[in-house]
Design a protein around this motif. Sequence first.
Motif, PDB file in Angstrom:
ATOM      1  N   GLY A  39     -10.283   3.847 -17.097  1.00  8.54           N
ATOM      2  CA  GLY A  39     -10.891   3.573 -15.786  1.00  8.54           C
ATOM      3  C   GLY A  39     -10.148   4.256 -14.657  1.00  8.54           C
ATOM      4  N   ASN A  40     -10.670   4.068 -13.439  1.00  9.52           N
ATOM      5  CA  ASN A  40     -10.027   4.670 -12.273  1.00  9.52           C
ATOM      6  C   ASN A  40      -9.545   3.638 -11.263  1.00  9.52           C
ATOM      7  OD1 ASN A  40     -12.419   3.809 -11.176  1.00  9.52           O
ATOM      8  ND2 ASN A  40     -13.145   5.848 -10.588  1.00  9.52           N
ATOM      9  N   SER A  41      -9.562   2.380 -11.656  1.00 13.93           N
ATOM     10  CA  SER A  41      -9.087   1.328 -10.756  1.00 13.93           C
ATOM     11  C   SER A  41      -7.641   0.973 -11.092  1.00 13.93           C
ATOM     12  CB  SER A  41      -9.963   0.075 -10.909  1.00 13.93           C
ATOM     13  OG  SER A  41      -9.736  -0.525 -12.168  1.00 13.93           O
ATOM     14  N   TRP A  42      -7.013   0.296 -10.136  1.00 15.08           N
ATOM     15  CA  TRP A  42      -5.636  -0.163 -10.381  1.00 15.08           C
ATOM     16  C   TRP A  42      -5.610  -1.144 -11.552  1.00 15.08           C
ATOM     17  CZ3 TRP A  42      -2.494   3.037  -8.393  1.00 15.08           C
ATOM     18  CH2 TRP A  42      -2.690   3.577  -7.136  1.00 15.08           C
ATOM     19  N   GLN A  43      -6.678  -1.892 -11.702  1.00 12.35           N
ATOM     20  CA  GLN A  43      -6.782  -2.876 -12.781  1.00 12.35           C
ATOM     21  C   GLN A  43      -6.725  -2.197 -14.153  1.00 12.35           C
ATOM     22  OE1 GLN A  43      -6.587  -5.972 -11.971  1.00 12.35           O
ATOM     23  NE2 GLN A  43      -6.816  -6.858 -13.992  1.00 12.35           N
ATOM     24  N   SER A  44      -7.204  -0.966 -14.246  1.00  8.94           N
ATOM     25  CA  SER A  44      -7.198  -0.261 -15.536  1.00  8.94           C
ATOM     26  C   SER A  44      -5.782   0.103 -15.982  1.00  8.94           C
ATOM     27  CB  SER A  44      -8.082   0.987 -15.477  1.00  8.94           C
ATOM     28  OG  SER A  44      -7.592   1.908 -14.532  1.00  8.94           O
ATOM     29  N   LEU A  45      -4.823   0.027 -15.054  1.00 10.68           N
ATOM     30  CA  LEU A  45      -3.417   0.287 -15.409  1.00 10.68           C
ATOM     31  C   LEU A  45      -2.740  -0.931 -16.043  1.00 10.68           C
ATOM     32  CD1 LEU A  45      -2.198   2.253 -12.265  1.00 10.68           C
ATOM     33  CD2 LEU A  45      -2.596   3.163 -14.561  1.00 10.68           C
ATOM     34  N   LYS A  46      -3.301  -2.109 -15.828  1.00 12.15           N
ATOM     35  CA  LYS A  46      -2.668  -3.350 -16.297  1.00 12.15           C
ATOM     36  C   LYS A  46      -2.339  -3.345 -17.789  1.00 12.15           C
ATOM     37  CE  LYS A  46      -2.979  -8.329 -15.892  1.00 12.15           C
ATOM     38  NZ  LYS A  46      -3.794  -9.472 -15.456  1.00 12.15           N
TER      39      LYS A  46
END
Length: 192
Positions: free
Chosen positions: A30-37
Amino acid sequence: MSKGRLEAFSDGVLAIIITIMVLELKVPEGNSWQSLKPLIPKFLAYLFSFLYIGIYWNNHHHLFQAVKKINGKILWANLHLLFWLSLMPFATDWIGETHFAKNPVATYGFGLVLCAIAYNILENTIAKYEDENSKLKQAIASRFKENVSIVLYVSGIIISFIYPYIAVVFYYTVAVLWLIPDKRIEKTLNEN
């Protein structure tokens, strides 16, 4: 025998180890910060292992700044250390993938013990080759930090089967002990 090739080879191997570890960090879908979690455990494992490789590189560098000459036994002892360090990417990836599960954390600790023992063997091999009046030999005679490190690693391995996160705290307590280069050797270098 000159120590230059040993130092260059060791630096190269350690650089490759770090490169292999960072290549295990995959870009999220993904491209959201959440996808880094989901990458946080892998990043923490990488960060911890990078720190360890850096500590070994730093102390190895200081040690060999004080060494005047080497022999075949020192070459083999150094290669032995590099072997155990080269397994660090495997253990790092495993603890990151499993979110610090008990068996991977125990394996990681076992690898740390073997790296510490290999470094001690390297120091001992160098000390045996040095002459009796060697300041380096005198500097590495005290093994307090080395012994405390191994005790904490073994304690971490044992506790990892019950509380893996506490075991990780044990492992990184050792890292904190070694963040500052070995003052015994720095003192020897300043006296020469």
